[in-house]
Design an enzyme around this catalytic site. Structure first.
Site, mmCIF file in Angstrom:
data_model
loop_
_atom_site.group_PDB
_atom_site.id
_atom_site.type_symbol
_atom_site.label_atom_id
_atom_site.label_comp_id
_atom_site.label_asym_id
_atom_site.label_seq_id
_atom_site.Cartn_x
_atom_site.Cartn_y
_atom_site.Cartn_z
ATOM 1 C CG HIS A 32 -1.187 0.167 2.278
ATOM 2 N ND1 HIS A 32 -1.879 1.224 2.809
ATOM 3 C CD2 HIS A 32 -2.117 -0.618 1.668
ATOM 4 C CE1 HIS A 32 -3.169 1.102 2.524
ATOM 5 N NE2 HIS A 32 -3.331 -0.022 1.842
ATOM 6 C CD GLU A 50 3.155 3.897 3.459
ATOM 7 O OE1 GLU A 50 2.842 5.060 3.202
ATOM 8 O OE2 GLU A 50 2.580 2.911 2.940
ATOM 9 C CB CYS A 57 -3.596 4.927 4.755
ATOM 10 S SG CYS A 57 -3.024 3.289 5.270
ATOM 11 C CB CYS A 72 0.744 3.116 6.525
ATOM 12 S SG CYS A 72 0.394 1.864 5.274
#
Length: 154
Positions: A51, A53, A81, A84
């Site tokens: 992701h 991040e 999420c 993250c």
């Protein structure tokens, strides 16, 4: 638009034009300077953990040569999420700014909200079975860690 969020936005926008992953971008800022910028790279890497991040944290920690980003901020185009969010906490980033939230992500097909519900035990559907196995044997590892004289906590 905030200049740092705009940089995260531009990461996500480039990703929409390309095909690396979803419409997500993140930047990490230290002392007013962007030290890491990334987009979601799940499709490009076939890695479900890539992701924006996570990618930005990896760039920042490598650039700074340390795991703690306690003097940085992170800007993300969407509420992180749980994975993250955990990474942000593990990296000790003290300030998070985000644009859209988990319900916005769910509305376009992303499962962030389901994961939050699963973790808190309120998910109606159980997509994964979880079972504790060999706890007493595995706890030996914790005992060994506690006795290790040169351990470094993180």
């Amino acid at each position: 638009m905030n200049k740092y969020m705009k940089a995260a936005y531009n990461e996500a926008l480039e990703n929409i034009k390309g095909h690396e992953g979803g419409p997500f971008g993140a930047v990490i800022v230290k002392d007013g300077e962007i030290i890491a910028a990334a987009n979601n790279q799940v499709l490009a890497t076939n890695d479900p953990t890539m992701h924006a991040e996570i990618a930005a944290i990896r760039i920042a920690t490598q650039k700074l040569g340390r795991f703690s980003l306690d003097d940085c901020s992170i800007y993300a185009t969407c509420e992180p999420c749980p994975m993250c969010m955990a990474a942000i906490i593990w990296a000790r980033i003290p300030k998070l700014y985000y644009g859209t939230d988990r319900k916005d992500a769910e509305a376009i097909g992303f499962a962030d909200n389901y994961i939050y519900d699963f973790i808190t035990g309120v998910a109606a559907e159980k997509r994964i079975s979880v079972e504790v196995l060999d706890r007493y044997k595995c706890i030996e590892l914790f005992d060994k860690w506690m006795k290790k004289e040169d351990k470094e906590m993180y």
